[in-house]
Design an enzyme around this catalytic site. Structure first.
Site, short mmCIF file in Angstrom:
data_model
loop_
_atom_site.label_atom_id
_atom_site.label_comp_id
_atom_site.label_asym_id
_atom_site.label_seq_id
_atom_site.Cartn_x
_atom_site.Cartn_y
_atom_site.Cartn_z
N ASP A 221 0.85 -1.18 0.00
CA ASP A 221 0.00 0.00 0.00
C ASP A 221 0.89 1.24 0.00
OD1 ASP A 221 -2.52 -1.55 0.59
OD2 ASP A 221 -1.36 -2.00 2.39
N ASP A 260 -1.86 -2.99 -4.52
CA ASP A 260 -2.67 -3.30 -3.36
C ASP A 260 -3.52 -2.07 -3.06
OD1 ASP A 260 -3.76 -4.67 -1.26
OD2 ASP A 260 -1.93 -4.80 -0.08
N ASP A 264 -4.21 1.79 4.06
CA ASP A 264 -4.79 0.77 4.94
C ASP A 264 -4.62 1.20 6.38
OD1 ASP A 264 -5.57 -0.76 2.81
OD2 ASP A 264 -4.40 -2.53 3.35
N ARG A 319 -14.06 0.32 -1.95
CA ARG A 319 -13.35 0.55 -0.70
C ARG A 319 -12.98 2.02 -0.50
NH1 ARG A 319 -9.14 -4.57 0.01
NH2 ARG A 319 -10.67 -6.22 -0.40
#
Length: 441
Positions: A221, A260, A264, A319
């Site tokens: 990430d 990715d 996060d 997301r």
């Protein structure tokens, strides 16, 4: 049309950061408070009440750094060296220009013997099958050599951010290409005014058991908040840059996924504010809580408190964010859907999402009922949101259009840590003009 004025984040300054050279007379003592740092964004701290990161001790980053711990960096090696210098003493790292963290090439990370063609031949589903994964493959197998190569890239592209640190871009074109900033088990970090071009995983793993068709799974990430507290992400831009998913090849009939997430927030992380950022051109964008499992739940329950406000989410698939467990406050954001749009908010295990005063711009064929996506039974508050300029009850339209996945209203808590709340119907004009790197006021 009049250009909206960017009021930007409400900021404060930490006085007494460094000794100030003041001319004094008599026996009087110079006070740092007499000359607070109003002009240098590197010394700005998060204002009281500005989201969850303002809770408790608040978030000051490296504002208290002395002169010896203020750095200007232009290379990846210099950036890592600055991070390591001085331990957890307050520090400010100013990033100048675009820093390349990709390394020389993917080939430079490959261990001797690694051969991607051999990997494809060995694990072709027609040969390997689809009922067993590759985790038990020995070190000298194509998968073992892939793991070893991936470990080399991992060590290069990741940078561990210590506590009490501010990282800030200088000017309008500062940032990182291919970097993964890791905030692991630390407190008090500020990251501002930076452009992040997503890392490109050189060695994705094939998992034939991931869905009926298998999947390529990648790492890295752009930023990871892992068990950390009091983090402020402000006026950053996250994008796939020159390597969007549309440019990636396919193997075994599946996209060779080399990205990715963009951000996060996992493993019991807490007290995070993400304000005035741009999240663009990506698939799986932001994950809050990374598993439903019992071990993860034991860590995440009571944590993952995150605020998103005045962010632009543009041309994303899903997301934005997907939430498990956390009390997440998302207000005054603008969501602009593009091709392949799946959903914006993912309602996951024991989540308590409050989504208010947001604006959604959806293209023809994208239904308002899919702004919310139900993964697990969890209530949600979704009031005063506009879709294509029209006030819309997101829960009602979801329940009407997706009758098998009924959402219950009422997240069970009321956010109090907010500064300026803009009217939802004005959010597109404000956020589109003011969010992102290079627009810090």
């Amino acid at each position: 049309m009049r250009t909206p004025k960017c009021h930007g984040p409400v900021i404060t300054t930490l006085v007494g950061c460094t000794a100030l050279a003041l001319a004094v007379t008599g026996a009087g003592t110079a006070s740092a408070a007499a000359q607070p740092r109003h002009l240098d964004p590197a010394h700005q701290t998060l204002a009281p009440n500005d989201g969850w990161a303002a809770s408790g001790t608040g978030t000051t980053g490296g504002a208290a750094a002395d002169r010896a711990h203020v750095y200007t960096v232009t290379t990846w090696d210099a950036f890592k060296a600055a991070l390591a210098d001085g331990g957890t003493a307050p520090k400010i790292i100013k990033v100048q220009g675009r820093i390349d963290a990709d390394g020389p090439s993917c080939a430079s990370f490959a261990v001797p013997g690694y051969d991607f063609d051999a990997y494809l031949k060995t694990y072709d589903p027609a040969v390997w099958g689809r009922d067993r994964n590759l985790d038990a493959e020995p070190d000298d197998s194509p998968e073992g050599l892939r793991r070893a190569s991936a470990a080399r890239q991992d060590a290069y592209v990741k940078a561990e951010i210590p506590a009490n640190t501010t990282i800030i871009g200088v000017g309008g074109n500062a940032g990182f290409k291919g970097a993964s900033l890791q905030m692991k088990g630390v407190d008090n970090v500020i990251v501002r005014n930076l452009l992040f071009e997503s890392p490109l995983d050189c060695f994705p793993q094939w998992d034939p058991t991931d869905t009926a068709d298998g999947n390529w799974n990648s790492e890295y990430d752009s930023a990871v908040i892992y068990g950390s507290t009091h983090v402020w992400m402000d006026h950053d831009t996250f994008t796939d840059g020159d390597h969007p998913d549309s440019t990636l090849p396919h193997y075994y009939g599946r996209i060779y996924e080399q990205h990715d997430g963009e951000l996060d927030i996992v493993k019991g992380a807490d007290y995070v504010t993400a304000s005035w950022n741009v999240f663009a051109d990506h698939d799986k964008t932001i994950l809050i809580g990374n598993s439903d499992g019992a071990a993860t739940a034991a860590v995440d329950r009571g944590h993952l408190k995150v605020t998103f406000h005045h962010n632009l989410f543009s041309n994303l698939v899903e997301r934005a964010p997907r939430v498990r467990f956390g009390q997440v406050d998302s207000y005054d954001n603008h969501f602009v859907a593009g091709d392949g749009y799946g959903y914006s908010y993912g309602i996951g295990m024991e989540s308590q999402l409050v989504a208010e005063h947001n604006a959604f711009t959806l293209p023809a064929g994208a239904d308002a009922g899919h702004v919310l996506k139900k993964w697990k039974e969890a209530p949600v508050t979704a009031d005063d949101n506009y879709v294509n300029g029209t006030l819309t009850d997101l829960i009602a339209v979801h329940n009407a259009e997706v009758p098998g996945e009924v959402l219950q209203p009422g997240a069970g808590w009321t956010p109090t840590l907010r500064t300026k709340v803009d009217p939802a119907n004005r959010v597109p004009g404000i956020v589109d003009h003011c969010a992102g790197a290079g627009r810090l006021r």
